[in-house]
Design an enzyme around this catalytic site. Structure first.
Site, PDB file in Angstrom:
ATOM      1  N   HIS A 117       0.850  -1.206   0.000  1.00 40.50           N
ATOM      2  CA  HIS A 117       0.000   0.000   0.000  1.00 40.50           C
ATOM      3  C   HIS A 117       0.886   1.257   0.000  1.00 40.50           C
ATOM      4  O   HIS A 117       1.972   1.260   0.595  1.00 40.50           O
ATOM      5  CB  HIS A 117      -0.936  -0.013   1.206  1.00 40.50           C
ATOM      6  CG  HIS A 117      -1.975   1.060   1.168  1.00 40.50           C
ATOM      7  ND1 HIS A 117      -1.731   2.350   1.597  1.00 40.50           N
ATOM      8  CD2 HIS A 117      -3.252   1.059   0.708  1.00 40.50           C
ATOM      9  CE1 HIS A 117      -2.820   3.084   1.419  1.00 40.50           C
ATOM     10  NE2 HIS A 117      -3.747   2.329   0.864  1.00 40.50           N
TER      11      HIS A 117
ATOM     12  N   GLU B 103      -4.425   1.931  -7.380  1.00 39.38           N
ATOM     13  CA  GLU B 103      -4.707   3.077  -6.512  1.00 39.38           C
ATOM     14  C   GLU B 103      -3.747   4.216  -6.875  1.00 39.38           C
ATOM     15  O   GLU B 103      -2.630   4.279  -6.335  1.00 39.38           O
ATOM     16  CB  GLU B 103      -4.494   2.701  -5.039  1.00 39.38           C
ATOM     17  CG  GLU B 103      -5.438   1.639  -4.496  1.00 39.38           C
ATOM     18  CD  GLU B 103      -5.622   1.774  -2.989  1.00 39.38           C
ATOM     19  OE1 GLU B 103      -4.600   1.741  -2.263  1.00 39.38           O
ATOM     20  OE2 GLU B 103      -6.769   1.954  -2.547  1.00 39.38           O
TER      21      GLU B 103
END
Lengths: 254, 254
Positions: free
Chosen positions: A96, A168
């Protein structure tokens, strides 16, 4: 046909066992009519065992928001894949942007985690995305290609089938609105081309979009040909909101 | 009088709930006669809830091997202090050499965690220690002073009372033998001088030694005036070994 997929990353927002149980107990019944959509949760690290107990026997996937780069050993503070297996978790979030930007994770370490997860039959949800908004599709594809090549260089091609990519764009995370829909579609398309160029079977790889997903933008985003689902953040903290997103994906893509 | 203290860091060696339960269920009864020594465990991250359930109501302390630098928020993969409180854990390990050297933790981030733990009434076990063997006590004290000043600059002086320092010379971690005893004592003494020079009441601060502790060296190390206990690693994976160390500390320092 790739089965649609909706996940939620609780980050460190909902950090007690009671709050996590409450969310799960409210959400699970709301999803009963949407078996045509796979779902998963990455709860806060201190509530994983509670999550494991509550989700045992359900089809609701779960796992930790990070994982150690090696199976076991002198890795103080890391979360071992052996614990993921012990908890019967089936997903793990890897790479992430917050792990990279706040906690200094290196690409080589992320690549090790991806390979280890795949070897241990845990589905890695690998977060990819360019740092700055690209000016054209070439620039976008080049930025993504660099990431994918570095992250997946050690896996064997057959393992692509068990990979989930969470696209993302870093510049959209935590913002009020998501990336523009056509921009998202060109990124997802670029990712498929890259996997194909690397020799992987992209038709088996689910690519979901994450970054300020909400009820307002969900339908339009998931209607895109190369978008297989959504990766929800704060918007999904309300169980009904998460269920509404799953319902939209079911209607649009189920 | 500082109560002696013995802890164990399981790192990522014992990663299933069953193995952790087995260790705790075998170890707790062996410690019944040593109430004059405080004990704590940092189990593998994926077994903390199991540990919380088993240790509820006992005097055996526990907590995670790391903690997020902020209470909550967009901190994917971190372990929130809110979860520590939720689990009724009372210790947290902060700044281990592996977090610094393998996982790139910065001193400023470690300092934030120490302050947050103290503010939330969780006892931080702060790992300090020089990277290379010092040639004399001056060099040793200077190396330690730099660390302590940077790590504790934001705490208020009264909070020193709730700090545990784990002196772990990095060059001795994972090695076959510990640092020499007189070297350990001069490091512990230097740490007390540093705390005093910073205005803290060092007489209240427990400083334990970690780094290849075993039954052979435990007595001699803990006999030193400024050593308040031991921080055990692999040697303590056998419950009887851990209990033997606690027993030695009780006889020597209890």
């Amino acid at each position: 046909m790739r089965k649609p997929l909706v996940g939620i990353n609780m980050k460190n927002y909902i950090n007690t066992r009671a709050q996590t149980s409450e969310w799960l107990e409210a959400t699970i019944p709301l999803l009963e009519n949407f078996s045509d959509v796979d779902t998963f949760i990455f709860p806060s690290m201190g509530t994983l065992e509670t999550t494991a107990n509550l989700l045992a026997g359900t089809s609701f996937g779960f796992g930790p928001q990070n994982m150690a780069p090696e199976k076991s050993g002198p890795l103080t503070g890391e979360f071992s894949v052996e614990s993921i297996i012990d908890l019967n978790a089936n997903y793990v979030e890897i790479g992430h942007a917050e792990r990279k930007n706040l906690f200094h994770e290196k690409t080589s370490e992320i690549a090790k985690k991806i390979k280890l997860a795949l070897d241990e039959k845990i589905t890695p949800v690998v977060c990819v995305g360019e740092e700055v908004h690209a000016n054209d599709t070439n620039e976008l594809k080049n930025a993504l290609k660099k990431q994918i090549e570095a992250l997946f260089q050690t896996i064997n091609l057959a393992q692509w089938e068990n990979v989930v990519l969470a696209y993302e764009p870093e510049w959209a995370i935590g913002k009020a609105s998501s990336a523009e829909t056509n921009y998202i579609e060109s990124a997802h398309q670029a990712l498929r081309e890259i996997i194909r160029e690397l020799g992987g079977d992209e038709t088996l790889v689910r690519i979901i979009y994450g970054g300020s997903v909400s009820k307002e933008n969900a339908a339009e985003i998931v209607r895109q040909k190369n978008v297989d689902g959504l990766f929800v953040g704060r918007f999904g903290h309300k169980p009904q909101n998460f269920a509404d997103i799953v319902s939209i994906v079911s209607k649009t893509k189920g």
